[in-house]
Write a protein that holds these residues in place. Structure first.
Motif, PDB file in Angstrom:
ATOM      1  N   SER A  57       1.800  -1.885  -8.620  1.00 56.33           N
ATOM      2  CA  SER A  57       0.427  -2.071  -9.080  1.00 56.33           C
ATOM      3  C   SER A  57       0.272  -3.289  -9.980  1.00 56.33           C
ATOM      4  O   SER A  57      -0.824  -3.844 -10.103  1.00 56.33           O
ATOM      5  CB  SER A  57      -0.053  -0.827  -9.823  1.00 56.33           C
ATOM      6  OG  SER A  57       0.759  -0.594 -10.975  1.00 56.33           O
ATOM      7  N   SER A  58       1.351  -3.717 -10.620  1.00 57.93           N
ATOM      8  CA  SER A  58       1.311  -4.873 -11.510  1.00 57.93           C
ATOM      9  C   SER A  58       2.465  -5.795 -11.153  1.00 57.93           C
ATOM     10  O   SER A  58       3.638  -5.410 -11.279  1.00 57.93           O
ATOM     11  CB  SER A  58       1.416  -4.430 -12.975  1.00 57.93           C
ATOM     12  OG  SER A  58       1.354  -5.540 -13.850  1.00 57.93           O
ATOM     13  N   LEU A  59       2.148  -6.996 -10.689  1.00 64.43           N
ATOM     14  CA  LEU A  59       3.171  -7.926 -10.221  1.00 64.43           C
ATOM     15  C   LEU A  59       3.081  -9.237 -10.983  1.00 64.43           C
ATOM     16  O   LEU A  59       1.992  -9.772 -11.187  1.00 64.43           O
ATOM     17  CB  LEU A  59       2.992  -8.205  -8.729  1.00 64.43           C
ATOM     18  CG  LEU A  59       3.062  -7.008  -7.781  1.00 64.43           C
ATOM     19  CD1 LEU A  59       2.686  -7.432  -6.368  1.00 64.43           C
ATOM     20  CD2 LEU A  59       4.446  -6.387  -7.798  1.00 64.43           C
ATOM     21  N   LEU A 109       1.608 -12.002   3.385  1.00 59.20           N
ATOM     22  CA  LEU A 109       2.128 -11.283   2.230  1.00 59.20           C
ATOM     23  C   LEU A 109       1.017 -10.393   1.709  1.00 59.20           C
ATOM     24  O   LEU A 109       0.015 -10.885   1.182  1.00 59.20           O
ATOM     25  CB  LEU A 109       2.589 -12.274   1.161  1.00 59.20           C
ATOM     26  CG  LEU A 109       3.062 -11.680  -0.166  1.00 59.20           C
ATOM     27  CD1 LEU A 109       4.286 -10.780   0.023  1.00 59.20           C
ATOM     28  CD2 LEU A 109       3.373 -12.797  -1.166  1.00 59.20           C
ATOM     29  N   ASN A 110       1.176  -9.084   1.876  1.00 60.17           N
ATOM     30  CA  ASN A 110       0.120  -8.125   1.555  1.00 60.17           C
ATOM     31  C   ASN A 110       0.472  -7.368   0.280  1.00 60.17           C
ATOM     32  O   ASN A 110       1.424  -6.585   0.251  1.00 60.17           O
ATOM     33  CB  ASN A 110      -0.068  -7.145   2.719  1.00 60.17           C
ATOM     34  CG  ASN A 110      -1.260  -6.228   2.515  1.00 60.17           C
ATOM     35  OD1 ASN A 110      -2.267  -6.616   1.939  1.00 60.17           O
ATOM     36  ND2 ASN A 110      -1.143  -4.995   2.981  1.00 60.17           N
ATOM     37  N   LEU A 111      -0.296  -7.587  -0.777  1.00 68.37           N
ATOM     38  CA  LEU A 111      -0.060  -6.953  -2.080  1.00 68.37           C
ATOM     39  C   LEU A 111      -1.150  -5.910  -2.314  1.00 68.37           C
ATOM     40  O   LEU A 111      -1.882  -5.954  -3.302  1.00 68.37           O
ATOM     41  CB  LEU A 111      -0.059  -8.016  -3.183  1.00 68.37           C
ATOM     42  CG  LEU A 111       0.793  -9.261  -2.925  1.00 68.37           C
ATOM     43  CD1 LEU A 111       0.674 -10.251  -4.082  1.00 68.37           C
ATOM     44  CD2 LEU A 111       2.250  -8.891  -2.691  1.00 68.37           C
ATOM     45  N   ASN A 112      -1.259  -4.967  -1.413  1.00 66.25           N
ATOM     46  CA  ASN A 112      -2.398  -4.057  -1.414  1.00 66.25           C
ATOM     47  C   ASN A 112      -2.405  -3.101  -2.597  1.00 66.25           C
ATOM     48  O   ASN A 112      -3.464  -2.691  -3.066  1.00 66.25           O
ATOM     49  CB  ASN A 112      -2.433  -3.265  -0.109  1.00 66.25           C
ATOM     50  CG  ASN A 112      -3.704  -2.470   0.050  1.00 66.25           C
ATOM     51  OD1 ASN A 112      -4.783  -3.031   0.189  1.00 66.25           O
ATOM     52  ND2 ASN A 112      -3.593  -1.149  -0.003  1.00 66.25           N
ATOM     53  N   GLU A 113      -1.229  -2.696  -3.089  1.00 69.43           N
ATOM     54  CA  GLU A 113      -1.172  -1.765  -4.221  1.00 69.43           C
ATOM     55  C   GLU A 113      -1.548  -2.427  -5.532  1.00 69.43           C
ATOM     56  O   GLU A 113      -1.937  -1.756  -6.491  1.00 69.43           O
ATOM     57  CB  GLU A 113       0.229  -1.166  -4.360  1.00 69.43           C
ATOM     58  CG  GLU A 113       0.617  -0.182  -3.272  1.00 69.43           C
ATOM     59  CD  GLU A 113       1.975   0.446  -3.548  1.00 69.43           C
ATOM     60  OE1 GLU A 113       2.502   0.299  -4.682  1.00 69.43           O
ATOM     61  OE2 GLU A 113       2.520   1.087  -2.645  1.00 69.43           O
ATOM     62  N   ALA A 152      -4.283 -10.113  -1.664  1.00 65.91           N
ATOM     63  CA  ALA A 152      -4.205  -9.200  -2.809  1.00 65.91           C
ATOM     64  C   ALA A 152      -5.626  -8.739  -3.107  1.00 65.91           C
ATOM     65  O   ALA A 152      -6.210  -9.058  -4.137  1.00 65.91           O
ATOM     66  CB  ALA A 152      -3.577  -9.901  -4.013  1.00 65.91           C
ATOM     67  N   ALA A 153      -6.175  -7.965  -2.176  1.00 65.23           N
ATOM     68  CA  ALA A 153      -7.612  -7.684  -2.150  1.00 65.23           C
ATOM     69  C   ALA A 153      -8.101  -6.886  -3.342  1.00 65.23           C
ATOM     70  O   ALA A 153      -9.294  -6.926  -3.663  1.00 65.23           O
ATOM     71  CB  ALA A 153      -7.970  -6.947  -0.857  1.00 65.23           C
ATOM     72  N   ASN A 154      -7.212  -6.151  -4.014  1.00 60.96           N
ATOM     73  CA  ASN A 154      -7.629  -5.284  -5.117  1.00 60.96           C
ATOM     74  C   ASN A 154      -7.171  -5.791  -6.483  1.00 60.96           C
ATOM     75  O   ASN A 154      -7.291  -5.072  -7.474  1.00 60.96           O
ATOM     76  CB  ASN A 154      -7.064  -3.876  -4.894  1.00 60.96           C
ATOM     77  CG  ASN A 154      -7.492  -3.297  -3.561  1.00 60.96           C
ATOM     78  OD1 ASN A 154      -8.656  -3.319  -3.219  1.00 60.96           O
ATOM     79  ND2 ASN A 154      -6.530  -2.795  -2.791  1.00 60.96           N
ATOM     80  N   ALA A 155      -6.665  -7.016  -6.538  1.00 63.12           N
ATOM     81  CA  ALA A 155      -5.984  -7.482  -7.743  1.00 63.12           C
ATOM     82  C   ALA A 155      -6.778  -8.507  -8.535  1.00 63.12           C
ATOM     83  O   ALA A 155      -7.275  -9.498  -7.984  1.00 63.12           O
ATOM     84  CB  ALA A 155      -4.626  -8.077  -7.370  1.00 63.12           C
ATOM     85  N   ALA A 215      -3.075  -2.760   6.802  1.00 64.51           N
ATOM     86  CA  ALA A 215      -1.750  -3.363   6.924  1.00 64.51           C
ATOM     87  C   ALA A 215      -0.717  -2.632   6.076  1.00 64.51           C
ATOM     88  O   ALA A 215       0.442  -2.476   6.470  1.00 64.51           O
ATOM     89  CB  ALA A 215      -1.816  -4.840   6.532  1.00 64.51           C
ATOM     90  N   ALA A 216      -1.138  -2.158   4.896  1.00 63.51           N
ATOM     91  CA  ALA A 216      -0.217  -1.458   4.002  1.00 63.51           C
ATOM     92  C   ALA A 216       0.234  -0.125   4.580  1.00 63.51           C
ATOM     93  O   ALA A 216       1.309   0.379   4.217  1.00 63.51           O
ATOM     94  CB  ALA A 216      -0.868  -1.234   2.642  1.00 63.51           C
TER      95      ALA A 216
END
Length: 335
Positions: free
Chosen positions: A230-232, A252-256, A272-275, A175-176
């Protein structure tokens, strides 16, 4: 290698046994899913999840209620699925638990079956259902089982959690990298997105998203909102949906992101799969899919179900989606 791709040996061992069951499951029926752990040994996750939830690793809950909405997560029979140990202070209200490790109940109640790959113990509570575990019941009368108790049984995972984890990671990455189909307008702190066609993709800058008080989606179709950074760290966002738009069809895709700290209200599906995600307080209505999860925010089931646009976002890195009869199936590619 993404550290959330680490899968416990127990999950890998059971993957083949669970793969057939996965074919009848929509992964987006997970109200909450962590690709590693939920809570910590020193501080359990609080509040409640209305739908079914799961984690690839250990899960620790304190003053918590799982699957409080009996009508949620239609394709997921259990209230919680885990690839590690499960410790609960509170309740599982519907569906019971299926976990690869030990089940520890500290003044807890579980309604539904308990299937585990370890022991059943803790300071006390009750299971209102049948118990089948690989180990033994290590606590006496203060932990009651209102059903059959079978020990020394081989553990059978209900789902291939490694496949679930891989699917969400691949979906976020795909998606990103979709080409944007449009832009957004920043109108005094409200970001306005005009949806167009079956799939709309909008990329939002980190600063605009963090500083916005709201997001308005106008128009029907699936909408992917990619946010950089990378940091939200962010608080409540008011999500408004107009002219056919809906929270169920918006992702809402927060991939980074490798670190997310959030609070407040959010009426949208969040991937947010990597967070490493800390949801300190507030309420998400929709899916909350993360790398790991701590905090005490509430997650409610969207009355329209999980994210409805998954069939338009195939995840090519080892997975794709088959849509049919309202379900989404995961299959591994053969190479």
């Amino acid at each position: 290698m993404n550290r959330f791709n680490y899968i416990p040996a127990a999950v890998i061992a059971m993957a083949g046994m669970a793969s057939a069951a996965n074919a009848a499951v929509s992964y987006w029926d997970f109200n909450v899913f962590s690709r590693s752990t939920i809570g910590t040994a020193s501080k359990g996750y609080g509040s409640d999840f209305q739908g079914a939830s799961g984690s690839v690793g250990d899960a620790y809950f304190s003053n918590f209620a799982a699957k409080t909405n009996a009508n949620s997560s239609a394709s997921l029979a259990y209230g919680f699925y885990g690839g590690g140990n499960f410790r609960l202070s509170g309740s599982v209200n519907n569906g019971g638990v299926n976990v690869a490790g030990t089940v520890t109940m500290n003044n807890a109640s579980i309604t539904g079956p308990v299937t585990g790959g370890g022991n059943l113990g803790g300071t006390g509570g009750s299971v209102n259902g049948n118990v089948s575990i690989s180990g033994a019941k290590t606590t006496g009368n203060q932990l009651t089982v209102n059903g059959s108790l079978i020990t020394g049984q081989a553990y059978a995972a209900a789902l291939d959690l490694a496949a679930v984890s891989s699917y969400f990671q691949s979906t976020g990455a795909y998606a990103a990298n979709l080409n944007p189909t449009g832009n957004y307008t920043n109108q005094w702190g409200e970001l306005i997105i005009n949806a167009n066609g079956p799939l709309s993709v909008v990329n939002i800058s980190t600063s605009d998203f963090i500083n916005a008080w709201g997001i308005r989606v106008v128009g029907a179709g699936t909408v992917v909102v990619n946010v950089a950074g990378s940091s939200l760290e962010f608080a409540s966002k008011t999500w408004n949906y107009q002219n056919g738009a809906s929270s169920a069809s918006t992702l809402l895709n927060l991939n980074e992101a490798t670190s997310v700290r959030m609070s407040g209200g959010h009426n949208v599906n969040i991937l947010a799969a990597n967070a490493d995600t800390n949801f300190s307080s507030g309420q998400v209505t929709g899916n909350l899919i993360v790398g790991s999860l701590t905090g005490g925010g509430q997650v409610n089931w969207n009355g329209d179900g999980g994210f409805s646009g998954a069939a338009l976002i195939p995840a090519p890195a080892g997975a794709f989606i088959l849509a049919g009869a309202g379900l989404i199936a995961f299959r591994r590619r053969r190479g």
